[in-house]
Structures are given as structure tokens and as C-alpha cells.
Design an enzyme around this catalytic site. Sequence first.
Site, short mmCIF file in Angstrom:
data_model
loop_
_atom_site.label_atom_id
_atom_site.label_comp_id
_atom_site.label_asym_id
_atom_site.label_seq_id
_atom_site.Cartn_x
_atom_site.Cartn_y
_atom_site.Cartn_z
N ASP A 334 0.83 -1.14 -0.21
CA ASP A 334 0.02 -0.20 0.21
C ASP A 334 0.96 1.29 -0.04
OD1 ASP A 334 -2.61 1.43 0.44
OD2 ASP A 334 -1.66 1.86 2.33
N GLU A 371 1.81 -0.24 -4.95
CA GLU A 371 0.97 0.72 -5.44
C GLU A 371 1.93 2.07 -5.41
OE1 GLU A 371 -3.03 2.83 -3.92
OE2 GLU A 371 -1.98 2.32 -2.43
#
Length: 686
Positions: A334, A371
Site C-alpha cells: 500500500d 502501489e
Amino acid sequence: MVTSDLLPASARWHIAAGRAWPLGASPVPGGVNFAFHANGARAAWLVLMDAVDGTIVAELPFPEGGRFGTLFTATVRRLDTDRFHYGYRVAYTSGGLSPVLLDPYATELTGAGEWGQRPRYRSAVAPTDFDWGDDRPPRIPHGDLIIYETHVRGYTRHASAAVTSPGTYAGLREKIPYLRELGVNCVELLPVFEFDETDNTFVSPATGKPLRNFWGYNSVGFFAPKAGYASRTGQGDASRELKSLVKAMHAAGIAVILDVVYNHTAEGDHRGPTLSLRGLDESAYYLLDDAGRPLNLTATGNTVNCNHPVTRTLILDSLRHWATEYRVDGFRFDMAAILTRGTDGRPLSDPPLVEAIARDPALAHCVLIAEATDAAGVHQIGSFPAYGRWSEWNMRYRDAIRRFLLGRPGSAGEFATRLVGSPDLYRERGATASVNYITCHDGLTLADWTSYDHRHNEPNGEDGKDGIPDEESWNCGHEGPTDDPAVLRLRAQQARNALLLLLASHGVPMILAGDEFGRTQHGNNNTYGQDGPLGWVDWNHRVAHAGLLGFTRRAIALRHAHPVLRRTVHPDSRVAPGAPCPPVSWHGEEPWEPDWSEGSTLLAAMLHEDRDDAPADCVYLAVNAGGSERTVRLPEPPPGLRWHVFADTGSPAHQDGHEVGEEPLCGDTHWTLGAHASLLLVAGGV
């Protein structure tokens, strides 16, 4: 410190200098070794708590002889980790005492109780005696992966899931037969690190009740599994149940990837709680501004100082723990752009942590997905430091496929580049550096992308202003639910178009759980706080959207059956000596005459691969993103082969696709594509 009323209790244990490695609590012959880092501490105590109710039983001073630099170590004899939990307390050289702190290396965090209860966390030692038996991780080649993103609780919490243990690791395990039938071979789990689901400041406008932090992007511990996802609440149950899930997935040929959150923690900004890292060495673990307050580059309050040597070691040790102790097959990071920031907060061209992850021997088998953005404006899509290992969530693929299917100007050429694996972004890294997706947990579901022009986030308690403002979506003529047959037919086509293109694209496809049968969140594109029917997968849609489910299963099977769709090298238009056609050729209404104009809404491609040990593999894909019929003349298939129809999303006879090997013969040289329709042909024998 040892308080006077606890002095007798402390005498039960013999405490001596310990070993500096490994960090955390480690069983040793006759006791437990403790080791942790605390910069700026002049003394430290091991706080022992009753495992039943958390009552402090004793606070044992770490012996002076067990100090090594900034490490405090101790070995405690005769300590039963089933009866006692623990924490640390430190006295600072600047004065003052810390609260009881969690061990950053704790392999279990207890005290959270059942899901939804306000936690009173304590560190504990998870069991390590799990029987892996003959577990064999599937080790699926990167190019063959089909990722399925889901949420442990949300996937089976709805009553329609019909599982014995809804909302748990065990409940997800019950769905493995469904996953196998669907054909996906890799499950990506939203965060399973321990997090506090009660940590949400917003309330439901409808009920006034607090909303949950449902998704779990607020890590409390980097080594402990989420206890609230276990079907049983005893010590070690979460660890055993998650390992059982991984083992069962492996037995079914399914890899497991964890969505991991190392960019921020649940300690928040200067107003947040001091749980662990802040109390041990805030400047090492977090990026701070000139006033000593946390830098907020993540929109969550704090930012982990990932490339500080101490923090880098913590993150690497955590990854090794999950890769070896839980045998997971990879990680999706993330806001991975935070991992590239230096200790001054600026992005590094050669970030030590990212390289260390890529080079670490214990992680050599792991899929690594970034990401490649953060909340402070860093966008590294196509430029994330890869070191030959990293893939990326390709947000430009997501935007391109949406824009093309909506017929936006200039979108045909853009999507053509995405279809062949985004060579403009990943030319040196290959097609599998691109993880392609239409939807993910963050945003509209596929059904909602075809049903809403605008987000409808009022239930989130943020005046409907949260979430992605513009998702390049189209309601197909009516906002939200409708009985209009024409609108429903168009939505069905658009959903199939998107899935067909995704599964025919070079790169690694990722499907959001429930998209295969029309899951809706009623236009809410930010359900991070929706622990209820809005955020759960409603399995009743399997009946209402059985055609879409069958189409998705067949499209996945098509990808498995055709290596030409799974090439790891970007195909180009050069014809190899002796080959009948190039790896990719572009077409329009006439063969070999593509329309690359700004207003083009027609894209046609023939993907071809010669194989030494088998007949050539070849498919033809044509997409009409416009609002009127288009007729295309088909290019000639390779010699000795004829075109067969896998699917035409605008034709009732072919809308749901055909089983692999049972595709009917295409008996014409021309094909009329309806408005907003896609055609896929496969080359085969008569």
C-alpha cells in the site's frame, strides 16, 4: 520498575541478560528471550500481564548487562507464555516514563476480543508448532497469475455466503471450491495485520452509530495476524487459522498475496495514541517535521521512516516472517512510494529498502507489487525502482480501459498500448510488471461503474465528499437501479466488455471479488468504513447475474488456454522470418487498416504466437466503443486454421461466451459489431 506489592511475584522468575537477536520474544530452553530497540531510554522494564484479564503481574527490570547499544535484552526463566502476556516500559534520558508499549515484533496481539470491541492490546507469543504437512506453494509463473482481490471479513460476512464461520479466515477457506471453479489462481487479501476496527471518527448519518475502520489500513503490529478474523478467540487461534487458510489455498493450487501497510501506522499524528513505535524511537520510525511532529504524507496522520536503518530492518524482518512462518506467496505494498522516501522525506532514486526487499533471499519466491503512489503527489507508475523484481498496480491501465469503453477522445490508441502490456511504461521490465485492473477495493465496483455517473458516499458520514471524485464511469442512461431493459442490456455489455479486455490484455490481470456476478455498493466508492451489507459481498447476485458469472469463468479459462494472452514480452508488429504474421497486428473496418484518429471508437488486434511444439496460437479482438453498429472484415487467420467465436458481448447467441474448445465456427469473412460490443475469435481447426 517493580512496585512493592509486586516484588514477591517478580521472584518467581529468574531474569538475566539475554541475546540481542532475534528481536522480539523468542522461546529458548527453559524460558523466553526478549530483545527490543529503544533509543533515548536509560532503563526499561518487562511488563508481565495475566493472560486472562490483562492485569499487570510484575514489572521486571532489564539487566544492565543485557544492554547492547540501543538494544535491551533479557532472558526470563520459567515463563509460561500461555499464562502471561507482556509489554515494555521505558524511562527516557530526557525524563519521564512511557506507558506500557507493545513489542514491535510481537507475533500475536491479544486483548482485542471479538470483532467490534474496543481493544486493550497486549503482546503475546504466537505458537510456532503448526503442522504444514506436505504443503507445496504453487509457485505459479508470474505471467500465469490471475489475481482475485478480496477482504477476509467482507467476503463471507453476508448471510448469503452460507458458510459455517462467516467473516473469518475459516469462512474464506470454505469458499476455496468456488474460487477453483471460477479459475482464479491467486488471492490478494486486504490487510490482515492486526488493526483496530473501532478507530474511525465518523458516524453513520442514518443511525448515529460509529462507523468501523473496515478495510484495516491502520496497522497496529507488523507481525501479528488480525485476531478478529479468527472464528475462535483463544491465544494462537488467529495464527493457526490463517496458516490453515494458506495451506488449504496452496493445496487447491491458489497462491496467497497479502496487502501490507508499512507506510503509516495506527499511532496517527501527535494527537494519536502512543502504542509502540512512537514510545520507543519516534524519530527512527516516523518522518518528523522541524517541530518534531509527524509528517503526514499518507493522509492518515503519520508516515513511516522506511529507509532509516532501524525501520528498514523492522520491515524486512516482518516480510520474512510472513514469507516463512505463514508461507505467503507475495505482497502488495500500500502506498509503496513511501518506501522510496529517504529519512528527509524526499524520494530516493535508489531506495535501500526497496532494493533490500528485491534482493532478500527469504523473499526470492515472493511476488512484489507496488502501489506506486502516495498521498503527497509522488506518482511512480512506470518508474518505481524495480531491481528486476517489482510489478506495479497499473492505474494508467485502469483509466485507459475505462476511457476507451466510454468512447473518450484519443482513447483507442492509449488502450492499444495498455493491451500489449504498456511497453511505454515497462519496456525494459516486461509485460508482467503491469498488474492490470478495472476496479479494486478503492472505488466503484464493476456493476456500479456501469450504473452511476457520480459517487454516492453519503453513508460514510463525510458529506459525500470522500472517495475518488471522478471515476470515468457511465450509468448507461439512468443513475442507479432501473428496470429499463435497454439500460440493463447496455450495462451487461459494458461489464462483459471490461472483463473480456482485462483477461485478453498482456500483463497480470486482477479482478475485484464480486465483480464476476454484479456486486454493487450502490454507488459508494469509498466503503472503508462500511462494515455492513453495503461493504459485504452479497452472494445472492450469483443468481441474478448468472450469465455474467458464467462469462467470467469462461473468459478466465480462455486466458489459461491461450499462451498468446500470457506472454511476458511485449509483442510488436515485426514479422519474424518464416512467420505468417507479427506477434501483434492492428486492424480496423478493413484488415491492416487501424483507425488511430482522435475520435476513433474502433480497436481491432490480432495476437499471434508461433510455437515449436504446438500449432500457432492466435486470437482476434475487436471492440466497438461507439454508439452505432460497425462492420469489420476479418483478417485471415494463420494457414490451416479458421476463426471460431469465443464471445460477442452484443449478440444474444454469444454474449455469455463459449466453453474453451467448443467455440462455434465463424462462417463469414465479415462481422457486424453492435454498439458498445466486443468480439473475440480464436483460431482453430475446422
